[in-house]
Scaffold this active site. Sequence first.
Site, PDB file in Angstrom:
ATOM      1  N   ARG A 103      -9.313   0.503   1.360  1.00  0.00           N
ATOM      2  CA  ARG A 103      -8.000   1.035   1.731  1.00  0.00           C
ATOM      3  C   ARG A 103      -7.264   1.224   0.415  1.00  0.00           C
ATOM      4  O   ARG A 103      -7.314   0.371  -0.461  1.00  0.00           O
ATOM      5  CB  ARG A 103      -7.301  -0.034   2.567  1.00  0.00           C
ATOM      6  CG  ARG A 103      -5.893   0.231   2.998  1.00  0.00           C
ATOM      7  CD  ARG A 103      -5.405  -1.009   3.735  1.00  0.00           C
ATOM      8  NE  ARG A 103      -4.130  -0.826   4.394  1.00  0.00           N
ATOM      9  CZ  ARG A 103      -3.494  -1.781   5.060  1.00  0.00           C
ATOM     10  NH1 ARG A 103      -4.032  -2.992   5.147  1.00  0.00           N
ATOM     11  NH2 ARG A 103      -2.349  -1.558   5.641  1.00  0.00           N
TER      12      ARG A 103
ATOM     13  N   TYR B  76       0.830  -1.209   0.000  1.00  0.00           N
ATOM     14  CA  TYR B  76       0.000   0.000   0.000  1.00  0.00           C
ATOM     15  C   TYR B  76       0.867   1.262   0.000  1.00  0.00           C
ATOM     16  O   TYR B  76       0.388   2.334   0.317  1.00  0.00           O
ATOM     17  CB  TYR B  76      -0.942   0.003   1.197  1.00  0.00           C
ATOM     18  CG  TYR B  76      -1.946  -1.127   1.164  1.00  0.00           C
ATOM     19  CD1 TYR B  76      -3.098  -1.033   0.389  1.00  0.00           C
ATOM     20  CD2 TYR B  76      -1.735  -2.298   1.897  1.00  0.00           C
ATOM     21  CE1 TYR B  76      -4.019  -2.062   0.338  1.00  0.00           C
ATOM     22  CE2 TYR B  76      -2.653  -3.348   1.844  1.00  0.00           C
ATOM     23  CZ  TYR B  76      -3.793  -3.224   1.077  1.00  0.00           C
ATOM     24  OH  TYR B  76      -4.703  -4.243   1.023  1.00  0.00           O
TER      25      TYR B  76
END
Lengths: 532, 532
Positions: B479, B96
């Site tokens: 996310r 991420y």
Amino acid sequence: MSTTPDIIPAVVADIDPAVVQAALAEMAAILGQDRVLPGDGDGEFRDPYQPVEWLAFAAAGVVQPDTAEQVQQIVRIAAAHGVPVWAQGQGRNNGYGGAAPRVSGGITINFRRMNRVLEIDEELGYALIEPGVSFQELYEAVEAAGANLMVSVPDLGWGSMGGNQQDNGLTYLPYGKDWRNICGLEVVTADGELLRTGMGAMAGNQSWNLYRRSLGPTIEPLFFQGNFGVVTKLGVWLMPKPEVITHVHIDVKRDEDLIPLVDTLRRLRLDGTIDGVPCILNTLLIASTIAPRAHWYEPEEGVIPDEAIDEIAERIGIGRWHLRLALYGDRPVNEHNLAKIEREFGAIPDARIRSATTGPEEWAELPDPSDRVYAGVPNQDWTTMAGWRGGEHGGHMSFTPVAPLTGRKVYELQMWLKARFERNGLDHTADLIVVNERSLCSVAGITFDIDDEEATADGYRVMQELVREAGGIGYGEYRAHLHFMDLAQEQFGFGDHAYRRFVERIKDAVDPQGILSPGRHGIWPAAMRGGR
Amino acid sequence: MSTTPDIIPAVVADIDPAVVQAALAEMAAILGQDRVLPGDGDGEFRDPYQPVEWLAFAAAGVVQPDTAEQVQQIVRIAAAHGVPVWAQGQGRNNGYGGAAPRVSGGITINFRRMNRVLEIDEELGYALIEPGVSFQELYEAVEAAGANLMVSVPDLGWGSMGGNQQDNGLTYLPYGKDWRNICGLEVVTADGELLRTGMGAMAGNQSWNLYRRSLGPTIEPLFFQGNFGVVTKLGVWLMPKPEVITHVHIDVKRDEDLIPLVDTLRRLRLDGTIDGVPCILNTLLIASTIAPRAHWYEPEEGVIPDEAIDEIAERIGIGRWHLRLALYGDRPVNEHNLAKIEREFGAIPDARIRSATTGPEEWAELPDPSDRVYAGVPNQDWTTMAGWRGGEHGGHMSFTPVAPLTGRKVYELQMWLKARFERNGLDHTADLIVVNERSLCSVAGITFDIDDEEATADGYRVMQELVREAGGIGYGEYRAHLHFMDLAQEQFGFGDHAYRRFVERIKDAVDPQGILSPGRHGIWPAAMRGGR
């Protein structure tokens, strides 16, 4: 006419009443004149437990919109005129200020006409509802749809689920634990725009009422006990009906038996034996659900002494503390868990344990109204409680600190409360609502005859003392009565009130005029913070 | 040196680098010089999966405070100079964006030195930790204390619990469901003050880490995926160890068997048979946890065809979809629930079900790393995954839409993803994390050899396409990867981006200089919103 006692921190909107009437007239043009009630709607939308003569906390008018679009228009009109609005659901909230607004002279938005159940999804176990849908109405809609689902309900079923949940109101089934009931809100913001929380912030996203967070910061909990928007739709999670429910009632004899009662409950909650939201009630609380005080104890003066409490317990067939809970599951699992409960609680001397296991077809007819509540069947039976003193003219206020779920701490808090209640000539009623595995909300009711202004004012004085003194020893309320919201919030002073200052910055940013429910739970817009 | 591909929306802080250095020097005077690392700390605090040559998202310096007071001082210095700071935990977040900040040229606050477990309360089942405590460290502290408690952990145990949870990171035990892990935060606000959430807003309140809401609006979830403060302490709920854990692995043979697999899982989650956070993994995801791609399939070009996937499944002894879950409870209850699982999932043709029931003394030694994860024992075994292409130089990014938990919708989404992956020459790996009873987070990994700049850039292009196209059909991410935060947030456009506008109003109010983690999950301060 009496004057409002100085114990009550009344606030009147700083606005020309003619301007408010002009706003009401504009709203009537949109809603229709029959949906705009003057004043507090002939007393319908005031605090029913406050002497009428006090005239504190009165709306200048009540509007009853029919659609989210109308709510947007109402908010835009209010913004154009700078008129504060106070949003509610059905307008119950009895014991915490009822339908009354924190600021007098503004406009109350009541949602009794927005009571549609928009969607019931049996497969995924949720409904989408409007903010005025009562627990009773949602229950009936789910039953009428033939959906194998149940609603987590509170003791009284007349209030709206939206209003109750937005006050962090407690319900008793597994989804009542830590408020798992609501998922996904539609909100009208102070500028009259529509916002959706969570995945609903994406048009067409099908997980709005299924997933609990946002991409980015999660704002949904800001709208519970908050004043940042007016909620117009709510996603509600509904639990599938289990094969059986096992209702369990446990009585312990002595006050100090509360210690092992709480410790055993905590262990069995932490290990997953007991789900949902159990309650621990004291003798007088149970008595109050059956009949007014005079039925149990003759002298009107003084508190009911300990010996008489024991006699009342004897008459009802309970103990000093009564634990009620329910198990939801497959029959063999409930049997296993019940055996564990009987073994563990059975170790408390003189503990008495009753249980009954029932299937869905029996729930609506259960004789004990509290068993019906745990079976998701709303009812009104416990309204008796409010009449402890004064019968039909009885009123009550709740003082509700949160406490760690350990026997010693819960016991000490109850004895502390009992001493303060009795010092003030009040009977100590206790309703300990075990909201999760680690804490409980301790609800203590101050009861009075609302025709007796002096006694009622005394009740308010006791409440003020309780909020302040409990705050001094580290106990804060989960929910505050309208008249004590400022004082309850004042107790949260860590970091020179860092929490309140942070929240009030948000308030000023998202509602710069300060028109949405000013003062709710002690959060005020800049113009109304006075010296702070 | 290469240039950063235009696919990457780099932002450089609009501030004189000399001013940033002056701020770092002031911080060094407080922290000690050894706690201030220049640049990205020799590459330690950058995105490890991005070609070094790209130089996007680079800090000017990394500071490692030791106490909350030091964090307050750091934030005050940053505020005095107008320097943006980017807060993280251990600085993992791989897949991420790793340890990299959204805005280059600012200062990263890394919490590796604030890794103390401050308190473990066995009776009430919680710990109070600092933000740098890794899952591994918390696990070890709980074991060392001899507390009969367990931590809900993710697949890899090296990251901090605080950092992971503040990104809404997923963990697999029952407290991972809907993020029940965290209760009670201490936060440094943009003006350097300390704030505590929930009951912690009252000094001395003992329910800070026990009760989940505030009196007044609940602000705690604002600090997850938010940029309104720097978290310095977290309450963590710990579950008592059950008598036994039953690990269950279910394989289904064909892609379309995903439909009954998901529908059966939903029913057994909704009725409470299965708690925690089950996962559904496809063949290639499982293969990637065992060995790199070359081990399974020889040709480097093209995607692995369906026939080869079936062969891989055969070699591993799994199917097209593999469901892993665990039951936590008393032995007889687990037995009852396992029988139900075997009956219900057994109705899917060719389904294979394996299970094993173990007690606490066995958990640390379970041979399957994923069983250890479900037993709360952190490990690093699955780091292999990142090396699908490139081995030790392998990288990956995750695309993570939320989907309703119905077989048909989950299947359609997976086939939609597979088609897009394969169209772009990528193998489709799927990790469906079933975060509650009604929805799942669908994690699809884009893997590449980070030494191959062109292939990596292609991966970024695919990600961009996926975020945009999925948004077009109503699927949003739970996310977002650092480089796609703006794009992912852009998809949430209901009410002309009412959510983002509401949150950015909050941002401007509580952090008027915009120094705290600007751009996190697409939320920017006024000065950096450009035309918006």
